[in-house]
Design a protein around this motif. Structure first.
Motif, PDB file in Angstrom:
ATOM      1  N   ARG A  37       7.452  22.996  25.806  1.00  0.00           N
ATOM      2  CA  ARG A  37       7.236  22.444  24.469  1.00  0.00           C
ATOM      3  C   ARG A  37       7.518  20.951  24.494  1.00  0.00           C
ATOM      4  N   ARG A  38       6.561  20.180  24.016  1.00  0.00           N
ATOM      5  CA  ARG A  38       6.708  18.727  23.986  1.00  0.00           C
ATOM      6  C   ARG A  38       6.644  18.230  22.548  1.00  0.00           C
ATOM      7  N   TRP A  39       7.193  17.044  22.328  1.00  0.00           N
ATOM      8  CA  TRP A  39       7.138  16.435  21.010  1.00  0.00           C
ATOM      9  C   TRP A  39       5.734  15.912  20.749  1.00  0.00           C
ATOM     10  N   HIS A  40       5.202  16.167  19.567  1.00  0.00           N
ATOM     11  CA  HIS A  40       3.864  15.711  19.201  1.00  0.00           C
ATOM     12  C   HIS A  40       3.921  14.931  17.894  1.00  0.00           C
ATOM     13  N   ASP A  41       2.957  14.000  17.732  1.00  0.00           N
ATOM     14  CA  ASP A  41       2.826  13.205  16.502  1.00  0.00           C
ATOM     15  C   ASP A  41       4.154  12.561  16.106  1.00  0.00           C
ATOM     16  N   VAL A  42       4.816  11.974  17.115  1.00  0.00           N
ATOM     17  CA  VAL A  42       6.132  11.363  16.870  1.00  0.00           C
ATOM     18  C   VAL A  42       6.005  10.178  15.916  1.00  0.00           C
ATOM     19  N   PHE A  43       4.892   9.471  15.953  1.00  0.00           N
ATOM     20  CA  PHE A  43       4.695   8.326  15.060  1.00  0.00           C
ATOM     21  C   PHE A  43       4.835   8.744  13.605  1.00  0.00           C
ATOM     22  N   GLY A  46       8.367   9.478  12.634  1.00  0.00           N
ATOM     23  CA  GLY A  46       9.104   8.261  12.325  1.00  0.00           C
ATOM     24  C   GLY A  46       8.745   7.712  10.956  1.00  0.00           C
ATOM     25  N   ILE A  47       7.446   7.719  10.631  1.00  0.00           N
ATOM     26  CA  ILE A  47       7.010   7.225   9.313  1.00  0.00           C
ATOM     27  C   ILE A  47       7.642   8.037   8.198  1.00  0.00           C
ATOM     28  N   PHE A  48       7.671   9.361   8.363  1.00  0.00           N
ATOM     29  CA  PHE A  48       8.234  10.216   7.319  1.00  0.00           C
ATOM     30  C   PHE A  48       9.725   9.956   7.155  1.00  0.00           C
ATOM     31  N   LEU A  49      10.456   9.834   8.262  1.00  0.00           N
ATOM     32  CA  LEU A  49      11.903   9.605   8.167  1.00  0.00           C
ATOM     33  C   LEU A  49      12.205   8.235   7.566  1.00  0.00           C
ATOM     34  N   ILE A  50      11.435   7.207   7.966  1.00  0.00           N
ATOM     35  CA  ILE A  50      11.632   5.879   7.376  1.00  0.00           C
ATOM     36  C   ILE A  50      11.341   5.911   5.881  1.00  0.00           C
ATOM     37  N   HIS A  51      10.250   6.613   5.517  1.00  0.00           N
ATOM     38  CA  HIS A  51       9.914   6.750   4.092  1.00  0.00           C
ATOM     39  C   HIS A  51      11.034   7.462   3.339  1.00  0.00           C
ATOM     40  N   LEU A  52      11.607   8.501   3.960  1.00  0.00           N
ATOM     41  CA  LEU A  52      12.649   9.275   3.296  1.00  0.00           C
ATOM     42  C   LEU A  52      13.903   8.429   3.078  1.00  0.00           C
ATOM     43  N   ILE A  53      14.290   7.683   4.103  1.00  0.00           N
ATOM     44  CA  ILE A  53      15.497   6.851   4.000  1.00  0.00           C
ATOM     45  C   ILE A  53      15.278   5.714   3.002  1.00  0.00           C
ATOM     46  N   GLY A  54      14.124   5.044   3.128  1.00  0.00           N
ATOM     47  CA  GLY A  54      13.837   3.925   2.229  1.00  0.00           C
ATOM     48  C   GLY A  54      13.729   4.360   0.787  1.00  0.00           C
ATOM     49  N   LEU A  55      13.047   5.468   0.568  1.00  0.00           N
ATOM     50  CA  LEU A  55      12.883   5.931  -0.804  1.00  0.00           C
ATOM     51  C   LEU A  55      14.199   6.443  -1.372  1.00  0.00           C
ATOM     52  N   GLY A  56      15.015   7.085  -0.509  1.00  0.00           N
ATOM     53  CA  GLY A  56      16.318   7.536  -0.983  1.00  0.00           C
ATOM     54  C   GLY A  56      17.179   6.375  -1.471  1.00  0.00           C
ATOM     55  N   PHE A  57      17.122   5.271  -0.733  1.00  0.00           N
ATOM     56  CA  PHE A  57      17.860   4.069  -1.164  1.00  0.00           C
ATOM     57  C   PHE A  57      17.311   3.544  -2.484  1.00  0.00           C
ATOM     58  N   SER A 286       7.777  20.167  16.736  1.00  0.00           N
ATOM     59  CA  SER A 286       6.574  20.296  15.913  1.00  0.00           C
ATOM     60  C   SER A 286       6.688  19.595  14.564  1.00  0.00           C
ATOM     61  N   PHE A 287       7.826  18.992  14.286  1.00  0.00           N
ATOM     62  CA  PHE A 287       8.033  18.427  12.948  1.00  0.00           C
ATOM     63  C   PHE A 287       7.116  17.232  12.686  1.00  0.00           C
ATOM     64  N   GLY A 288       6.836  16.436  13.715  1.00  0.00           N
ATOM     65  CA  GLY A 288       5.909  15.320  13.543  1.00  0.00           C
ATOM     66  C   GLY A 288       4.521  15.780  13.173  1.00  0.00           C
ATOM     67  N   SER A 289       4.059  16.879  13.792  1.00  0.00           N
ATOM     68  CA  SER A 289       2.744  17.431  13.464  1.00  0.00           C
ATOM     69  C   SER A 289       2.712  17.940  12.029  1.00  0.00           C
ATOM     70  N   ILE A 290       3.825  18.519  11.574  1.00  0.00           N
ATOM     71  CA  ILE A 290       3.905  19.001  10.193  1.00  0.00           C
ATOM     72  C   ILE A 290       3.833  17.822   9.221  1.00  0.00           C
ATOM     73  N   CYS A 291       4.553  16.741   9.525  1.00  0.00           N
ATOM     74  CA  CYS A 291       4.525  15.557   8.654  1.00  0.00           C
ATOM     75  C   CYS A 291       3.121  14.975   8.581  1.00  0.00           C
ATOM     76  N   HIS A 349       1.769  27.910  19.765  1.00  0.00           N
ATOM     77  CA  HIS A 349       1.496  27.209  21.020  1.00  0.00           C
ATOM     78  C   HIS A 349       2.162  25.847  21.124  1.00  0.00           C
ATOM     79  N   GLY A 350       2.693  25.305  20.019  1.00  0.00           N
ATOM     80  CA  GLY A 350       3.367  24.022  20.086  1.00  0.00           C
ATOM     81  C   GLY A 350       2.446  22.853  20.339  1.00  0.00           C
ATOM     82  N   LYS A 351       1.197  22.901  19.840  1.00  0.00           N
ATOM     83  CA  LYS A 351       0.239  21.816  20.057  1.00  0.00           C
ATOM     84  C   LYS A 351       0.407  20.728  18.997  1.00  0.00           C
ATOM     85  N   SER A 352      -0.295  19.606  19.198  1.00  0.00           N
ATOM     86  CA  SER A 352      -0.344  18.575  18.171  1.00  0.00           C
ATOM     87  C   SER A 352      -1.187  19.079  17.004  1.00  0.00           C
TER      88      SER A 352
END
Length: 492
Positions: A37-43, A46-57, A286-291, A349-352
């Motif tokens: 299993r590999r990390w997919h759609d990491v970009f 990152g966008i989702f986490l930055i959005h979450l932190i920024g919007l939370g502030f 798979s969290f990046g693919s979900i985002c 299958h853990g795909k992108s």
């Protein structure tokens, strides 16, 4: 064809195919091994986490600026370009959003509790009562002098009515699929517990979100500035809610696929701690693919349902049919890259995301199951239930706001409606995950469905045969019409 080289190649191909099938079936989840299993759609992660932190502030700042004291953080000077309006305090409006969160949670909880016994009746109610409810809200908006929103809800009621009329013949099969999905989910109490847990997580985020939204409503900005801020916050809440719903989608899909693959929940071959593994994959690799998928999937699905419904009722209006066909093919192209069945491929299958969506769609196209998927309206029915729950939530908060402040009704009611839709949607996605997994299993290996429920398998196969016959007859009709048109043009 009888040459030794061809026989050797055929034997080699057969042995490779057999080995691949053995590897897939010995994997426990029908997926790749855990170490692959590999990390997919990491970009996008990152966008989702930055959005979450920024919007939370931002939410914290907007709420604190009006909490117990006007302009506590002295940020009103940045809004001086907007017309001033009567300001208030955050705690004045926050209880209304708390009520919305409570009503949405109760509705989602009731839906899950009644899942096994009354789910079909609840779905029928959501289909038939939504048009009436939208019309009633439209009348109330006109009565309150909100012409724009009255027209908007009236248009929504009309579209909903036309859609239900256009797919009324599909509802019996849709209800059958939903009944079987409910049966599957009801036998997996752990997936309902997952929905409850994520509902609690959503409530925690909504506590902060509504704190900031209440601060916006209480701000000294004019209605224009407040509406723009609320739209931005609503888009963020929609994306965050979609991400959490689709995370549940991936977890439940993995469990349902596992049960169907191994022939039952109590099968000895089911790996231990399968739920925790599915949860771990959904929240890590798979969290990046979900985002990523959560940004576009819902809007494209809704547009596709509406276009399919209108397309089937156009008749012989060639100009309108040409326009709708153009939109239909455009949306079908987008569906190839953004569809809800991708989440099953991600879980198993853990795909992108894009690869999962493309593989799922190609699987349906190659097996003909796409004709069955297109005929089914279960996603639309579940969306109607979600919208209905959101409308009830928005109405409760809107009525309270109307009693206290007549000019804040639409602002509070619409944002509360979105909160209710997210909370009720978490309950609905449990069933939708089972539906998508059933179709993926039927496309990959129909015997999996036959082993689980032979009668349901026969009904699906019969419906698929009818849909393929209908499409074939429709294609012959179009071909004959084109030939006749070409012949007439030649004679002229």
């Amino acid at each position: 064809m009888d040459s030794p080289s061809f026989s050797s190649s055929s034997s080699e191909f057969a042995s490779i195919a057999t080995a691949n099938q053995s590897v897939a079936r010995s994997g426990g989840e029908g997926a790749a091994a855990e170490q692959s299993r590999r990390w997919h759609d990491v970009f996008w992660l990152g966008i989702f986490l930055i959005h979450l932190i920024g919007l939370g502030f931002l939410l914290g700042v907007l709420g604190l600026n009006r909490f117990e004291k006007e302009n506590r953080l002295n940020i009103d000077k940045y809004t001086s370009r907007f017309s001033e309006n009567e300001s208030g305090l955050t705690e004045t409006y926050w209880p209304l959003y708390a009520a919305a969160g409570g009503v949405g949670t109760v509705l989602g909880w009731i839906w899950l509790v009644l899942l096994g016994s009354q789910a079909t009746q609840m779905m029928k109610v959501s289909v038939h009562i939504l048009t009436t409810y939208l019309a009633v809200i439209s009348v109330l908006c006109f009565w309150a002098g909100q012409i724009f929103w009255g027209v908007a809800f009236a248009i929504g009621a009309s579209i909903q009515f036309l859609y239900v009329i256009s797919v009324i013949d599909r509802l019996p099969f849709t209800m059958l699929v939903l009944q079987k999905a409910v049966k599957m989910v009801w036998n997996l109490p752990e997936v309902r517990r997952v929905a409850y847990a994520f509902m609690f997580v959503v409530l925690l985020w909504m506590a902060l979100w509504s704190f900031g939204a209440a601060g916006v409503v209480a701000s000294s900005m004019g209605d224009g500035g407040r509406w723009w801020l609320l739209v931005v916050l609503s888009v963020s809440l929609f994306w965050t809610g979609a991400v959490l719903c689709n995370t549940v989608h991936v977890i439940v899909s993995g469990m349902v696929f596992l049960v169907l693959f191994h022939g039952g929940r109590d099968a000895a071959s089911i790996p231990a701690n399968s739920l925790m593994k599915s949860l771990k994959y959904a929240l890590t690799t798979s969290f990046g693919s979900i985002c990523y998928g959560s940004l576009f999937t819902a809007a494209i699905r809704t547009l596709r349902w509406e276009i399919r419904g209108f397309r089937s009722k156009i008749g012989n209006n060639e100009c309108l049919l040409c326009l709708v066909d153009f939109l239909f093919h455009l949306v079908e192209t987008l569906v190839r890259f953004f569809n809800k069945y991708a989440y099953v491929q991600i879980a198993v299958h853990g795909k992108s995301f894009n690869r999962s969506a493309r593989d799922a769609w190609e699987l349906f196209q190659s097996t003909g199951v796409e004709a069955l998927v297109a005929y089914d309206c279960s996603g639309a029915v579940l969306l109607m239930g979600t919208v209905f729950g959101g409308l009830i939530t928005g109405t409760c908060s809107g009525v309270w706001a109307w009693v206290k402040w007549g000019d804040r009704v639409i602002m509070i009611g619409s944002t509360s409606m979105l909160m209710g839709m997210v909370l009720v949607g978490l309950a609905m996605v449990v069933v939708e995950s089972a539906v998508t997994s059933i179709y993926i299993c039927y496309a990959e290996d129909p015997l999996l469905i036959q082993r689980w429920d032979a009668e349901f398998f026969n009904q699906m196969s019969e419906t698929l045969h009818q849909r393929l016959q209908y499409r074939s007859a429709r294609a012959r009709e179009v071909l004959a019409h084109n030939r006749l048109h070409d012949l007439n043009q030649t004679e002229l």
